[in-house]
Design a protein around this motif. Structure first.
Motif, PDB file in Angstrom:
ATOM      1  N   UNK A  39      38.955  34.193  45.659  1.00  0.00           N
ATOM      2  CA  UNK A  39      40.040  33.283  45.357  1.00  0.00           C
ATOM      3  C   UNK A  39      40.381  33.181  43.894  1.00  0.00           C
ATOM      4  N   UNK A  40      39.550  33.774  43.037  1.00  0.00           N
ATOM      5  CA  UNK A  40      39.781  33.681  41.589  1.00  0.00           C
ATOM      6  C   UNK A  40      40.170  35.022  40.974  1.00  0.00           C
ATOM      7  N   UNK A  41      39.644  36.119  41.503  1.00  0.00           N
ATOM      8  CA  UNK A  41      39.957  37.428  40.950  1.00  0.00           C
ATOM      9  C   UNK A  41      40.305  38.399  42.069  1.00  0.00           C
ATOM     10  N   UNK A  42      40.940  39.489  41.689  1.00  0.00           N
ATOM     11  CA  UNK A  42      41.316  40.556  42.629  1.00  0.00           C
ATOM     12  C   UNK A  42      40.069  41.327  43.057  1.00  0.00           C
ATOM     13  N   UNK A  43      39.930  41.617  44.349  1.00  0.00           N
ATOM     14  CA  UNK A  43      38.833  42.410  44.901  1.00  0.00           C
ATOM     15  C   UNK A  43      37.463  41.909  44.435  1.00  0.00           C
ATOM     16  N   UNK A  44      37.107  40.670  44.713  1.00  0.00           N
ATOM     17  CA  UNK A  44      35.814  40.133  44.262  1.00  0.00           C
ATOM     18  C   UNK A  44      34.633  40.881  44.865  1.00  0.00           C
ATOM     19  N   UNK A  45      33.641  41.165  44.025  1.00  0.00           N
ATOM     20  CA  UNK A  45      32.423  41.816  44.495  1.00  0.00           C
ATOM     21  C   UNK A  45      32.597  43.249  44.926  1.00  0.00           C
ATOM     22  N   UNK A  46      33.667  43.900  44.523  1.00  0.00           N
ATOM     23  CA  UNK A  46      33.921  45.281  44.936  1.00  0.00           C
ATOM     24  C   UNK A  46      33.908  46.209  43.731  1.00  0.00           C
ATOM     25  N   UNK A  47      33.640  47.478  44.012  1.00  0.00           N
ATOM     26  CA  UNK A  47      33.716  48.505  42.978  1.00  0.00           C
ATOM     27  C   UNK A  47      35.178  48.912  42.830  1.00  0.00           C
ATOM     28  N   UNK A  48      35.650  48.987  41.588  1.00  0.00           N
ATOM     29  CA  UNK A  48      37.059  49.283  41.352  1.00  0.00           C
ATOM     30  C   UNK A  48      37.215  50.059  40.050  1.00  0.00           C
ATOM     31  N   UNK A  49      38.463  50.343  39.691  1.00  0.00           N
ATOM     32  CA  UNK A  49      38.766  50.998  38.433  1.00  0.00           C
ATOM     33  C   UNK A  49      38.952  49.946  37.343  1.00  0.00           C
ATOM     34  N   UNK A  50      38.683  50.329  36.119  1.00  0.00           N
ATOM     35  CA  UNK A  50      38.988  49.458  34.989  1.00  0.00           C
ATOM     36  C   UNK A  50      40.497  49.406  34.796  1.00  0.00           C
ATOM     37  N   UNK A  51      41.003  48.243  34.452  1.00  0.00           N
ATOM     38  CA  UNK A  51      42.428  48.115  34.224  1.00  0.00           C
ATOM     39  C   UNK A  51      42.868  46.668  34.319  1.00  0.00           C
ATOM     40  N   UNK A  52      44.178  46.444  34.279  1.00  0.00           N
ATOM     41  CA  UNK A  52      44.685  45.082  34.351  1.00  0.00           C
ATOM     42  C   UNK A  52      46.191  45.039  34.241  1.00  0.00           C
ATOM     43  N   UNK A  53      46.726  43.822  34.039  1.00  0.00           N
ATOM     44  CA  UNK A  53      48.166  43.608  34.019  1.00  0.00           C
ATOM     45  C   UNK A  53      48.783  43.843  32.651  1.00  0.00           C
ATOM     46  N   UNK A  54      50.039  44.229  32.694  1.00  0.00           N
ATOM     47  CA  UNK A  54      50.791  44.471  31.466  1.00  0.00           C
ATOM     48  C   UNK A  54      51.072  43.152  30.750  1.00  0.00           C
TER      49      UNK A  54
END
Length: 320
Positions: A39-54
């Motif tokens: 509820x606070x971040x995108x894809x909590x507890x998951x492995x993902x790519x580094x990155x973010x919003x413009x």
């Protein structure tokens, strides 16, 4: 899903987020384990790519991904190029376009200064099924890996005969079967106890079973492999002059499987205490009394430990 584009193509203008596919010469990809904050971040507890919003100061999405890499991990990649657009879907079903940039880096993920999330780690595409990872991200990594294979230059010439001005590789004798080389660490403390690791329940090999620290030889010597695996898996520092070969086991898991040659090296001295550096592979390190080994132990490991204690240099297991 991501739509691959060539480096000269323009990344879709509707994308307002950017992420990086970072890969190394071993064919591994750098993934980020996100905090478990539902509820606070995108894809909590998951492995993902580094990155973010413009952000307003980002002139382009490439500026976005470079800024995010620097802010999140202190990472600077010189050769970032556009690869595609991943259409991620959030819990509400909304689609979020993410511009994907790819670049190579061969550093140690543990030396990066991570400011967000839990950890960074390298993973081969074949290991992604063991991770908690979005299917679109896994597919993206696999397709990028496939594109690198397709774009690779022709294999280097192999030793063989020269006919008509061309080097032709020497054919293997009939019946030749390639053997996989595995390198293992036999780490024994002064009290005689031996280090074993409990493999992850989702491991493709020997899940929830104890085993010595081990790995497969890549384009490297066996001792170099041992030193690399000891540091990557357990944070142990070993010098080449402090190891000796103490046992060799030629084994197959099941009749008809590809044969394996296991090299066991004893480390006489080392620096550090075993740490869980790859929790997706090993969930616990423990020193065991060799006369009271765990019941769930890789069979050939038990044979080898018994052989080392008896002074034998060679064993065979799994053969009919």
């Amino acid at each position: 899903m991501a739509s691959p584009v060539s480096p000269s193509d323009h990344v879709a203008p509707q994308a307002a987020n950017a992420s990086a596919l970072i890969y190394n010469d071993r064919g591994e990809y750098l993934l980020h384990l996100r905090d478990y904050l539902p509820g606070q971040i995108w894809e909590p507890g998951m492995w993902s790519l580094l990155g973010g919003g413009r952000e307003p100061q980002d002139a382009t999405l490439e500026h976005t991904v470079r800024r995010e890499l620097a802010e999140e991990a202190g990472l600077r990649i010189s050769d970032l190029t556009p690869f595609g657009v991943e259409e991620a879907t959030d819990d509400s079903g909304a689609t979020l376009p993410i511009a994907i940039y790819a670049g190579s880096w061969n550093g140690d993920s543990r030396e990066l200064h991570l400011t967000e999330g839990v950890m960074l780690a390298w993973f081969a595409p074949d290991d992604l099924h063991r991770l908690r990872i979005a299917p679109s991200t896994s597919d993206l990594v696999r397709r990028h890996a496939a594109s690198r294979t397709a774009d690779a230059s022709a294999p280097a010439p192999q030793t063989g005969s020269v006919q008509g001005g061309e080097c032709r590789p020497a054919a293997s004798p009939n019946g030749t079967v390639l053997n996989i080389i595995g390198v293992h660490l036999y780490l024994e403390r002064s009290d005689g106890t031996v280090l074993l690791g409990l493999r992850h329940p989702d491991s493709g090999f020997a899940p929830s079973t104890w085993h010595v620290l081990a790995g497969h030889c890549e384009q490297e010597s066996a001792v170099t492999c041992l030193i690399r695996e000891a540091q990557e898996e357990a944070g142990l520092l070993i010098e080449p002059q402090d190891v000796e070969l103490v046992h060799v086991v030629h084994h197959v898991d099941r009749t008809g499987d590809q044969p394996r040659m296991g090299l066991f090296f004893r480390a006489h001295t080392w620096t550090g205490e075993p740490e869980l550096r790859e929790p997706d592979k090993c969930t616990q390190w423990k020193f065991w009394d060799p006369t009271a080994l765990p019941e769930r132990l890789v069979p050939y490991t038990r044979v080898v430990i018994e052989g080392i204690r008896a002074g034998r240099l060679y064993s065979e297991t799994g053969w009919v």
